[in-house]
Motif scaffolding. Structure first.
Motif, PDB file in Angstrom:
ATOM      1  N   UNK A 161      -0.303  15.478 -11.108  1.00 25.02           N
ATOM      2  CA  UNK A 161      -0.573  14.457 -10.101  1.00 25.02           C
ATOM      3  C   UNK A 161       0.160  13.175 -10.443  1.00 25.02           C
ATOM      4  N   UNK A 162       0.428  12.375  -9.421  1.00 27.60           N
ATOM      5  CA  UNK A 162       1.048  11.061  -9.625  1.00 27.60           C
ATOM      6  C   UNK A 162      -0.046  10.069  -9.997  1.00 27.60           C
ATOM      7  N   UNK A 163      -0.043   9.627 -11.242  1.00 25.46           N
ATOM      8  CA  UNK A 163      -1.072   8.719 -11.752  1.00 25.46           C
ATOM      9  C   UNK A 163      -0.419   7.385 -12.091  1.00 25.46           C
ATOM     10  N   UNK A 164      -1.045   6.276 -11.651  1.00 29.19           N
ATOM     11  CA  UNK A 164      -0.476   4.946 -11.871  1.00 29.19           C
ATOM     12  C   UNK A 164      -1.049   4.247 -13.096  1.00 29.19           C
ATOM     13  N   UNK A 165      -2.251   4.637 -13.536  1.00 30.18           N
ATOM     14  CA  UNK A 165      -2.871   4.012 -14.708  1.00 30.18           C
ATOM     15  C   UNK A 165      -3.956   4.953 -15.215  1.00 30.18           C
ATOM     16  N   UNK A 166      -4.150   4.961 -16.531  1.00 25.43           N
ATOM     17  CA  UNK A 166      -5.158   5.824 -17.151  1.00 25.43           C
ATOM     18  C   UNK A 166      -6.168   4.983 -17.919  1.00 25.43           C
ATOM     19  N   UNK A 179      -2.343  -4.924 -15.461  1.00 23.05           N
ATOM     20  CA  UNK A 179      -1.313  -3.978 -15.895  1.00 23.05           C
ATOM     21  C   UNK A 179      -0.509  -3.446 -14.710  1.00 23.05           C
ATOM     22  N   UNK A 180      -1.186  -3.139 -13.626  1.00 20.72           N
ATOM     23  CA  UNK A 180      -0.487  -2.625 -12.451  1.00 20.72           C
ATOM     24  C   UNK A 180       0.422  -3.684 -11.830  1.00 20.72           C
ATOM     25  N   UNK A 181      -0.050  -4.925 -11.787  1.00 21.03           N
ATOM     26  CA  UNK A 181       0.760  -6.001 -11.221  1.00 21.03           C
ATOM     27  C   UNK A 181       1.990  -6.293 -12.073  1.00 21.03           C
ATOM     28  N   UNK A 182       1.807  -6.303 -13.376  1.00 17.28           N
ATOM     29  CA  UNK A 182       2.944  -6.574 -14.248  1.00 17.28           C
ATOM     30  C   UNK A 182       3.957  -5.439 -14.188  1.00 17.28           C
ATOM     31  N   UNK A 183       3.474  -4.211 -14.044  1.00 19.04           N
ATOM     32  CA  UNK A 183       4.371  -3.064 -13.918  1.00 19.04           C
ATOM     33  C   UNK A 183       5.179  -3.159 -12.614  1.00 19.04           C
ATOM     34  N   UNK A 184       4.498  -3.529 -11.520  1.00 15.85           N
ATOM     35  CA  UNK A 184       5.184  -3.675 -10.233  1.00 15.85           C
ATOM     36  C   UNK A 184       6.199  -4.809 -10.289  1.00 15.85           C
ATOM     37  N   UNK A 185       5.851  -5.892 -10.976  1.00 22.89           N
ATOM     38  CA  UNK A 185       6.762  -7.030 -11.078  1.00 22.89           C
ATOM     39  C   UNK A 185       8.030  -6.650 -11.833  1.00 22.89           C
ATOM     40  N   UNK A 186       7.877  -5.907 -12.917  1.00 14.19           N
ATOM     41  CA  UNK A 186       9.044  -5.521 -13.693  1.00 14.19           C
ATOM     42  C   UNK A 186       9.912  -4.501 -12.962  1.00 14.19           C
ATOM     43  N   UNK A 192      17.176  -1.675 -17.712  1.00 17.10           N
ATOM     44  CA  UNK A 192      17.343  -1.436 -16.280  1.00 17.10           C
ATOM     45  C   UNK A 192      15.960  -1.471 -15.655  1.00 17.10           C
ATOM     46  N   UNK A 193      15.690  -2.490 -14.818  1.00 20.33           N
ATOM     47  CA  UNK A 193      14.335  -2.728 -14.328  1.00 20.33           C
ATOM     48  C   UNK A 193      13.837  -1.692 -13.331  1.00 20.33           C
ATOM     49  N   UNK A 194      14.627  -1.290 -12.332  1.00 20.19           N
ATOM     50  CA  UNK A 194      14.089  -0.310 -11.370  1.00 20.19           C
ATOM     51  C   UNK A 194      13.648   0.996 -12.022  1.00 20.19           C
ATOM     52  N   UNK A 195      14.404   1.471 -13.000  1.00 20.53           N
ATOM     53  CA  UNK A 195      14.048   2.739 -13.661  1.00 20.53           C
ATOM     54  C   UNK A 195      13.224   2.525 -14.926  1.00 20.53           C
ATOM     55  N   UNK A 196      13.086   1.260 -15.348  1.00 19.55           N
ATOM     56  CA  UNK A 196      12.355   0.910 -16.570  1.00 19.55           C
ATOM     57  C   UNK A 196      12.891   1.692 -17.767  1.00 19.55           C
ATOM     58  N   UNK A 197      14.199   1.765 -17.856  1.00 18.26           N
ATOM     59  CA  UNK A 197      14.822   2.447 -18.986  1.00 18.26           C
ATOM     60  C   UNK A 197      15.504   1.425 -19.892  1.00 18.26           C
ATOM     61  N   UNK A 198      15.602   1.784 -21.165  1.00 20.12           N
ATOM     62  CA  UNK A 198      16.255   0.938 -22.160  1.00 20.12           C
ATOM     63  C   UNK A 198      17.228   1.796 -22.945  1.00 20.12           C
ATOM     64  N   UNK A 254       5.538  -2.496 -24.476  1.00 21.72           N
ATOM     65  CA  UNK A 254       6.757  -2.725 -25.254  1.00 21.72           C
ATOM     66  C   UNK A 254       7.909  -3.143 -24.353  1.00 21.72           C
ATOM     67  N   UNK A 255       8.017  -2.506 -23.187  1.00 22.39           N
ATOM     68  CA  UNK A 255       9.071  -2.872 -22.244  1.00 22.39           C
ATOM     69  C   UNK A 255       8.888  -4.322 -21.795  1.00 22.39           C
ATOM     70  N   UNK A 256       7.662  -4.716 -21.483  1.00 19.75           N
ATOM     71  CA  UNK A 256       7.399  -6.084 -21.044  1.00 19.75           C
ATOM     72  C   UNK A 256       7.754  -7.096 -22.126  1.00 19.75           C
ATOM     73  N   UNK A 257       7.373  -6.803 -23.370  1.00 20.27           N
ATOM     74  CA  UNK A 257       7.672  -7.731 -24.461  1.00 20.27           C
ATOM     75  C   UNK A 257       9.172  -7.884 -24.645  1.00 20.27           C
TER      76      UNK A 257
END
Length: 229
Positions: A46-51, A117-124, A142-148, A161-164
């Protein structure tokens, strides 16, 4: 905005139902289970946004569930613990949790943490930077894919870690205090100590490998991206 889905992993049936009903009443989709293996299956199917993940589960405990989820996903995870034990908290962060809440707690407090957490994830994820990316000294976000990537090699970071890393890179060459990081990343009254921040920074440096020295500790001040420690 599409409905966000929260997965509640809690072995107490009554508490699990209370949380499910509360999140549903606030406009969230809510899945629930009291079993660690079933939680992993739900995350896979399933597509889960937060656990929201209890530590003390029968069979496969919350630590193991968190560890396995982090092998394939950076979905935000809030750990639930019945003990106000700082070592439990630090272990959760080391395994990739983004936040923790100590029992007993109120559903509104848990909702506030989840929303943050959801808002900060959407912002990034929003395209708010030129080219939707940051590239400094061999580190590319890369922000849209949240890859480093580090010198072209992809590394896996948790949501926090990505946010920091993003915040430090956005303030390249400027000292960022622990208080600034807390306000930016957690955004509410903080009930941990400096060891929590230190654990996230240590994990981030380990993943950066040879580029770990780019995150410098400035004694009695904070952290800075760029330069030797």
């Amino acid at each position: 905005m599409s409905e966000k889905t929260i997965l509640i992993v809690e072995d107490e049936p009554i508490l699990r139902e209370v949380l499910k009903d509360y999140f549903a009443s606030e406009g969230y989709g809510a899945l629930e289970t009291g079993d660690g293996n079933e939680a992993l299956a739900l995350c896979r199917d399933r597509a889960v946004d937060l656990i929201i993940l209890d530590i003390m589960l029968p069979g496969l405990d919350g630590w193991s569930v968190c560890r396995r989820i982090r092998k394939t996903s950076d979905v935000p995870i809030i750990m639930l613990t019945a003990r106000a034990d700082e070592d439990d908290t630090l272990l959760g962060f080391e395994l990739g949790a983004d936040d923790y809440v100590t029992k007993p707690y109120s559903p509104p407090v848990l909702l506030a943490r989840a929303k943050r957490l959801l808002e900060s994830r959407a912002r990034l994820r929003a395209p708010s930077y030129a080219g939707d990316s940051l590239r400094l000294q061999g580190v590319h976000l890369h922000f849209p894919s949240r890859t480093v990537t580090v010198e072209g090699d992809l590394i896996g970071l948790t949501h926090t870690e990505f946010e920091i890393l993003a915040y430090l890179m956005q303030n390249h060459g400027i000292v960022v205090t622990r208080e600034q990081l807390i306000r930016k990343i957690w955004g509410y009254e903080y009930d941990g100590d400096d060891r929590t921040i230190n654990t996230h920074i240590r994990n981030l440096r380990a993943k950066l490998g040879e580029k770990s020295s780019l995150i410098a500790t400035v004694v009695r001040a904070g952290y800075k991206f760029g330069g030797e420690r």
